[in-house]
Design an enzyme around this catalytic site. Structure first.
Site, PDB file in Angstrom:
ATOM      1  N   GLU A 114      -6.457   7.061  -0.915  1.00  0.00           N
ATOM      2  CA  GLU A 114      -5.921   5.877  -0.071  1.00  0.00           C
ATOM      3  C   GLU A 114      -6.863   5.052  -0.615  1.00  0.00           C
ATOM      4  O   GLU A 114      -6.250   3.732  -0.578  1.00  0.00           O
ATOM      5  CB  GLU A 114      -6.814   6.150   1.188  1.00  0.00           C
ATOM      6  CG  GLU A 114      -6.070   7.102   2.210  1.00  0.00           C
ATOM      7  CD  GLU A 114      -4.629   6.810   2.341  1.00  0.00           C
ATOM      8  OE1 GLU A 114      -4.260   5.627   2.540  1.00  0.00           O
ATOM      9  OE2 GLU A 114      -3.733   7.877   2.199  1.00  0.00           O
ATOM     10  N   HIS A 145       0.808  -1.335  -0.003  1.00  0.00           N
ATOM     11  CA  HIS A 145       0.161  -0.130  -0.008  1.00  0.00           C
ATOM     12  C   HIS A 145       0.804   1.224  -0.023  1.00  0.00           C
ATOM     13  O   HIS A 145       0.756   2.059  -0.805  1.00  0.00           O
ATOM     14  CB  HIS A 145      -0.930   0.078   1.240  1.00  0.00           C
ATOM     15  CG  HIS A 145      -1.697   1.265   1.550  1.00  0.00           C
ATOM     16  ND1 HIS A 145      -3.063   1.559   1.373  1.00  0.00           N
ATOM     17  CD2 HIS A 145      -1.335   2.216   2.221  1.00  0.00           C
ATOM     18  CE1 HIS A 145      -3.312   2.681   1.593  1.00  0.00           C
ATOM     19  NE2 HIS A 145      -2.290   3.233   2.220  1.00  0.00           N
ATOM     20  N   GLU A 146       1.861   1.469   0.928  1.00  0.00           N
ATOM     21  CA  GLU A 146       2.778   2.431   0.756  1.00  0.00           C
ATOM     22  C   GLU A 146       3.617   2.621  -0.195  1.00  0.00           C
ATOM     23  O   GLU A 146       3.851   3.684  -1.070  1.00  0.00           O
ATOM     24  CB  GLU A 146       3.643   2.273   1.917  1.00  0.00           C
ATOM     25  CG  GLU A 146       3.131   2.114   3.355  1.00  0.00           C
ATOM     26  CD  GLU A 146       2.264   3.269   3.704  1.00  0.00           C
ATOM     27  OE1 GLU A 146       2.295   4.572   2.961  1.00  0.00           O
ATOM     28  OE2 GLU A 146       1.169   3.263   4.500  1.00  0.00           O
ATOM     29  N   HIS A 192       1.483   4.460  -2.868  1.00  0.00           N
ATOM     30  CA  HIS A 192       1.678   5.676  -2.584  1.00  0.00           C
ATOM     31  C   HIS A 192       2.750   6.392  -3.411  1.00  0.00           C
ATOM     32  O   HIS A 192       2.699   7.274  -4.171  1.00  0.00           O
ATOM     33  CB  HIS A 192       1.616   6.199  -1.162  1.00  0.00           C
ATOM     34  CG  HIS A 192       0.385   6.157  -0.226  1.00  0.00           C
ATOM     35  ND1 HIS A 192      -0.572   6.913  -0.948  1.00  0.00           N
ATOM     36  CD2 HIS A 192      -0.113   5.636   0.620  1.00  0.00           C
ATOM     37  CE1 HIS A 192      -1.738   6.864  -0.063  1.00  0.00           C
ATOM     38  NE2 HIS A 192      -1.333   6.053   0.945  1.00  0.00           N
TER      39      HIS A 192
END
Lengths: 294, 207
Positions: A212, A139-140, A143
């Site tokens: 997100e 997930h990071e 980003h």
């Protein structure tokens, strides 16, 4: 895997950015046509600040979080995991950092894929299983891949300036070097800035929530395990409430970077930087269903 | 950096796009010619073994695709599907010649691709072992790897140092890059040269 694209999310994100950009354009034209002098100095100054912050974001964020850069020798497992996920995501391996904190959390920072850092707390490493931690790190990485730092910096730039005018505009007066009768009184600038600030604030928060969702999707696709990320989110949000109060206060500023923000009591959905865990988990479950019915 | 890349970044789907980028199946066979150069010019023998590394997917269909791969690998010689400490799956096979290993792993990768899991493929890893008796100070028996990165569509060298520590012999890696640069699409950006450490030092990455 052939994942169906989430066009709804992309369109919503585009519309939000379009509105924000339109608002900023009107605001900039308004400032340019009626005000000069002091306000412009401030705009340049704040712009400079934001850009500097953006350029040093990787080191600044790590430093302000008390994160320590770790070597592959110290955390071979973590480095191995980040390395393989980066390879899957087609990213150069980012800086890996660890915060010594019991609070389970993770964040990514940095202006580009070559100046990026991924940071996890010792708490998250103890809390999550390997699959779940992979989901969080992916997930990071999503980003970083989506350049969220750049997008959010660009999105907040004029909002920050509007805020400064609201707060400090009275210091500058109407501008002495005005061009004849064109000069408007400063309270109009302050009023307009207030409106711009409030509207842009809401739009930025909305955009942040969309980013997100996008990072959740990216993370789930990188690992191929939407359900692992979903269970990680549930685990983290369940533990967030048990954190001591002063930690909450210290960390509140950093919420925007966290995978699950610390919530201080009730917060209107409108003001959230992150969507609620239930909604994120629901979307990941949808992806999991797509996997099985594919 | 194209306009499309920027649009993907701004709309936030760059991550999902690049993680599912398809690979070019023919790339892998560049190693066939490269292995000859490795042997003739650099005194590295290809070991007739190789591994295909891929991430798993939490679905029933993937498990059945994995059985397909297992079926494909059931040729002469040793082969197995195993999971390493990082939770990644390896299809490992040992064949009489290097060419056979290359062909076999290609078929395994292609099988996964046909089942729709081509984007799960992470790397194909091929070990080469140094001859003894050389003057340049390297140890006989040092094993170096050519790694094919499916996401990048390019090769990179990986030479674990022989000390047993998790450190890389970058001199050897750079040498491999410069000598094989004409035959292989070698990744220029060394920040994409991800190490693939074995679970136990001294073993192959899949062991």
């Amino acid at each position: 895997m052939n994942w169906p694209s989430d066009w709804g999310l992309r369109i919503r994100m585009f519309v939000t950015m379009f509105l924000l950009f339109g608002l900023y354009l009107v605001f900039a034209v308004f400032l340019a046509s009626y005000f000069g002098g002091g306000i412009w100095m401030m705009v340049v100054l704040m712009g400079g600040f934001s850009i500097a912050q953006y350029f040093f974001s990787d080191r600044l964020t790590l430093w302000s979080m008390g994160a320590k850069k770790v070597s592959p020798e110290e955390y071979p497992e973590l480095h191995g995991m980040v390395g393989r996920l980066s390879q899957q995501a087609d990213l150069p391996t980012p800086t890996v950092a660890v915060v010594d904190s019991a609070m389970p959390n993770a964040f990514a920072t940095g202006r580009s894929k070559n100046h990026a850092a991924v940071c996890v707390t010792t708490g998250i490493m103890n809390t999550l299983t390997q699959d779940e931690l992979e989901g969080v790190i992916a997930h990071e990485l999503a980003h970083i891949k989506n350049r969220d730092m750049a997008v959010m910096t660009a999105a907040s730039l004029l909002s920050t300036i509007a805020f400064v005018i609201v707060r400090w505009g009275w210091l500058f007066g109407g501008g002495r070097n005005g061009r004849g009768g064109n000069q408007a009184p400063i309270y109009i600038a302050i009023l307009a800035s207030l409106v711009v600030w409030i509207v842009s604030f809401l739009l930025i928060r909305l955009l942040s929530r969309y980013r997100e969702y996008a990072a959740d999707r990216g993370g789930a696709i990188i690992t191929g395990k939407p359900s692992a990320l979903a269970s990680a989110l549930l685990k983290i949000s369940g533990r967030m409430d048990k954190v001591p109060e002063q930690d909450l206060r210290e960390q509140a500023e950093m919420n925007a970077f966290f995978i699950v923000p610390v919530s201080k009591g009730w917060l209107a959905n409108l003001f959230r930087t992150h969507p609620s865990t239930e909604r994120r988990v629901e979307r990941l479950r949808e992806m999991e269903r797509e996997l099985e019915t594919y | 950096m194209g306009v499309l890349d920027t649009i993907r970044e701004v709309l936030g789907f760059s991550a999902e796009h690049d993680a599912t980028r398809p690979w070019d199946a023919d790339d892998l066979f560049q190693l066939s010619a490269a292995s000859v150069t490795m042997e003739a010019d650099l005194d590295y023998d290809p070991l007739a073994v190789g591994g295909l590394c891929f991430g798993s997917v939490s679905s029933t269909d993937f498990t059945s695709a994995l059985r397909d791969v297992e079926g494909v690998l059931r040729g002469p010689g040793f082969a197995e599907i195993r999971t390493d400490d990082h939770g990644y799956t390896w299809a490992v096979c040992e064949r009489p010649t290097f060419e056979d290993v290359l062909a076999e792993l290609y078929v395994a990768a292609d099988t996964l691709d046909e089942r729709g899991y081509g984007d799960r493929l992470l790397a194909a890893v091929f070990p080469f072992e140094a001859h003894g008796g050389r003057q340049d100070g390297r140890d006989a028996g040092q094993v170096v790897y050519w790694v094919y990165s499916f996401r990048r569509g390019s090769f990179y060298p990986f030479a674990p140092s022989s000390s047993g520590e998790k450190s890389r012999d970058s001199t050897t890696e750079v040498k491999l890059q410069s000598v094989l640069g004409d035959e292989l699409d070698v990744e220029d950006d060394t920040s994409y040269w991800y190490p693939l450490w074995p679970d136990e030092p001294g073993n192959h990455p899949w062991e």
